[in-house]
Design a protein around this motif. Structure first.
Motif, mmCIF file in Angstrom:
data_model
loop_
_atom_site.group_PDB
_atom_site.id
_atom_site.type_symbol
_atom_site.label_atom_id
_atom_site.label_comp_id
_atom_site.label_asym_id
_atom_site.label_seq_id
_atom_site.Cartn_x
_atom_site.Cartn_y
_atom_site.Cartn_z
ATOM 1 N N TYR A 106 49.248 61.551 26.049
ATOM 2 C CA TYR A 106 49.279 62.986 26.573
ATOM 3 C C TYR A 106 47.571 63.569 27.413
ATOM 4 C CZ TYR A 106 53.730 63.399 24.624
ATOM 5 O OH TYR A 106 54.589 63.294 24.403
ATOM 6 N N LEU A 107 47.403 62.715 28.090
ATOM 7 C CA LEU A 107 45.440 62.947 28.067
ATOM 8 C C LEU A 107 44.958 64.659 28.981
ATOM 9 C CD1 LEU A 107 43.134 61.247 28.682
ATOM 10 C CD2 LEU A 107 43.656 60.913 30.848
ATOM 11 N N ASN A 108 45.235 64.291 29.470
ATOM 12 C CA ASN A 108 45.000 65.692 30.069
ATOM 13 C C ASN A 108 46.155 67.337 29.409
ATOM 14 O OD1 ASN A 108 43.427 64.896 31.919
ATOM 15 N ND2 ASN A 108 45.461 64.704 33.260
ATOM 16 N N GLU A 109 46.840 66.951 27.943
ATOM 17 C CA GLU A 109 47.721 68.398 27.738
ATOM 18 C C GLU A 109 46.600 67.865 26.006
ATOM 19 O OE1 GLU A 109 51.556 67.802 27.669
ATOM 20 O OE2 GLU A 109 51.590 66.431 28.874
ATOM 21 N N GLU A 110 46.911 70.017 25.631
ATOM 22 C CA GLU A 110 46.629 69.684 24.171
ATOM 23 C C GLU A 110 47.373 69.784 23.238
ATOM 24 O OE1 GLU A 110 43.370 71.579 23.387
ATOM 25 O OE2 GLU A 110 42.915 70.674 24.986
ATOM 26 N N ARG A 111 47.329 68.325 23.187
ATOM 27 C CA ARG A 111 48.626 68.005 21.948
ATOM 28 C C ARG A 111 47.900 66.258 21.833
ATOM 29 N NH1 ARG A 111 54.762 67.377 25.063
ATOM 30 N NH2 ARG A 111 54.760 66.172 22.631
ATOM 31 N N PRO A 112 48.456 66.415 21.087
ATOM 32 C CA PRO A 112 48.091 64.723 20.149
ATOM 33 C C PRO A 112 48.440 63.630 20.849
ATOM 34 C CG PRO A 112 48.409 65.998 17.774
ATOM 35 C CD PRO A 112 49.045 67.069 19.742
ATOM 36 N N GLY A 113 47.658 62.107 21.280
ATOM 37 C CA GLY A 113 48.366 61.293 21.955
ATOM 38 C C GLY A 113 49.513 60.984 20.625
ATOM 39 N N GLU A 114 50.002 59.685 20.560
ATOM 40 C CA GLU A 114 51.368 59.047 19.940
ATOM 41 C C GLU A 114 51.662 57.735 19.579
ATOM 42 O OE1 GLU A 114 54.763 63.864 20.119
ATOM 43 O OE2 GLU A 114 55.110 61.688 21.153
ATOM 44 N N LEU A 115 51.308 57.021 19.236
ATOM 45 C CA LEU A 115 51.861 55.274 19.349
ATOM 46 C C LEU A 115 53.307 55.430 18.591
ATOM 47 C CD1 LEU A 115 50.527 53.131 19.976
ATOM 48 C CD2 LEU A 115 49.909 52.935 17.616
ATOM 49 N N TYR A 116 53.818 54.557 19.246
ATOM 50 C CA TYR A 116 55.566 54.175 19.125
ATOM 51 C C TYR A 116 55.363 52.754 18.831
ATOM 52 C CZ TYR A 116 56.872 59.282 20.324
ATOM 53 O OH TYR A 116 56.749 60.518 20.272
ATOM 54 N N GLU A 117 56.531 52.979 18.076
ATOM 55 C CA GLU A 117 56.630 51.042 17.801
ATOM 56 C C GLU A 117 58.239 51.206 17.766
ATOM 57 O OE1 GLU A 117 54.589 48.048 15.371
ATOM 58 O OE2 GLU A 117 56.211 48.297 13.899
ATOM 59 N N ARG A 118 58.581 49.528 19.027
ATOM 60 C CA ARG A 118 60.086 49.582 19.476
ATOM 61 C C ARG A 118 60.655 48.296 17.826
ATOM 62 N NH1 ARG A 118 63.565 52.466 22.757
ATOM 63 N NH2 ARG A 118 64.953 50.502 23.839
ATOM 64 N N ARG A 119 61.414 49.524 17.552
ATOM 65 C CA ARG A 119 62.589 48.597 16.682
ATOM 66 C C ARG A 119 63.694 49.154 16.914
ATOM 67 N NH1 ARG A 119 59.322 51.134 11.207
ATOM 68 N NH2 ARG A 119 56.444 50.888 11.712
ATOM 69 N N GLY A 120 64.603 47.524 17.206
ATOM 70 C CA GLY A 120 65.503 47.466 17.760
ATOM 71 C C GLY A 120 66.035 47.821 19.150
ATOM 72 N N LYS A 121 66.578 48.980 18.905
ATOM 73 C CA LYS A 121 66.974 50.318 20.560
ATOM 74 C C LYS A 121 66.503 51.510 20.002
ATOM 75 C CE LYS A 121 68.403 47.181 23.179
ATOM 76 N NZ LYS A 121 67.958 46.550 24.375
ATOM 77 N N GLN A 122 65.123 51.372 19.654
ATOM 78 C CA GLN A 122 64.458 53.137 19.265
ATOM 79 C C GLN A 122 63.219 52.581 18.793
ATOM 80 O OE1 GLN A 122 66.432 55.319 18.516
ATOM 81 N NE2 GLN A 122 68.650 54.728 19.221
ATOM 82 N N TRP A 123 62.492 54.112 18.933
ATOM 83 C CA TRP A 123 61.115 53.765 18.864
ATOM 84 C C TRP A 123 60.384 54.909 17.637
ATOM 85 C CZ3 TRP A 123 58.218 51.403 22.137
ATOM 86 C CH2 TRP A 123 58.618 51.640 23.525
#
Length: 209
Positions: A171-188
């Motif tokens: 979310y580089l140019n947005e006033e919101r936090p970045g998010e980090l996800y991990e793939r687990r099965g078919k879900q993030w």
């Protein structure tokens, strides 16, 4: 692991910077033009889909079949792009191993350069995100991979040689936090945030903190 944004001296990884890529010459599927890495698409090893996650789930197994992709300090990193042609279908580009050859063949330092151009003879490519591999495991997304200055596209994907897949949404140019996800099965699974005040440095706050 570290990368460079385009061919500038911006690091993506834990081990510092070096100069631009030292290509041995273009191939049919990747090369350097006007100081930027290009890759060809689509990559036939990855089936297109209207669901980007279907494409993402195919990337690591396909990459790990390539030369030296799993060989740790003797290994090689690959970089590519997930993109569309504006028709709602997503494709993976061919991967590029272009890197700074001064790192040497046997080294704990690995790198590859994020492609800035996707050539698809069918039309104008619209990048969604970049992907890159690590030849070790476990190997999660490094601090420098999360620097705001090193973001090129809307998402970044990274996977190690055990196919642990992580996704950064900066979310580089947005006033919101970045998010980090991990793939687990078919879900993030959301595993961390990058607070607004930490976007430049990529510091993660765990999702359960």
């Amino acid at each position: 692991m570290w990368l460079l944004r385009g061919l500038s001296l911006l690091c993506w990884g834990v081990l510092g910077c070096a100069g631009g890529p030292q290509p041995t010459g273009d191939t049919e599927t990747y090369g350097v033009r006007d100081g930027r890495v290009w890759v060809r698409g689509p990559w036939e090893a990855v089936q297109p889909s209207r669901d980007a996650d279907d494409v993402i789930d195919q990337l690591c197994p396909a990459i790990m079949r390539l030369p030296r992709a799993k060989e740790e300090d003797h290994g090689r990193e690959y970089c590519g792009v997930i993109y569309s042609l504006g028709d709602g279908t997503y494709y993976a580009s061919h991967p590029s191993p272009l890197s700074d050859t001064r790192m040497g063949v046997v080294s704990p330092r690995k790198n590859c350069y994020v492609p800035r151009i996707v050539e698809d003879a069918r039309g104008q490519s619209i990048p969604l995100g970049d992907y890159h591999s690590h030849p070790w495991s476990p190997s999660k997304m490094s601090l420098e991979d999360r620097f705001s200055a090193n973001q090129v596209y809307s998402i970044r994907l990274q996977f190690d040689n055990a196919c642990l897949v992580q996704k950064l949404v900066p979310y580089l140019n947005e006033e919101r936090p970045g998010e980090l996800y991990e793939r687990r099965g078919k879900q993030w699974k959301l595993i961390g945030f990058i607070k607004l005040e930490h976007k430049a440095t990529g510091v993660i706050t765990r999702a359960d903190d």
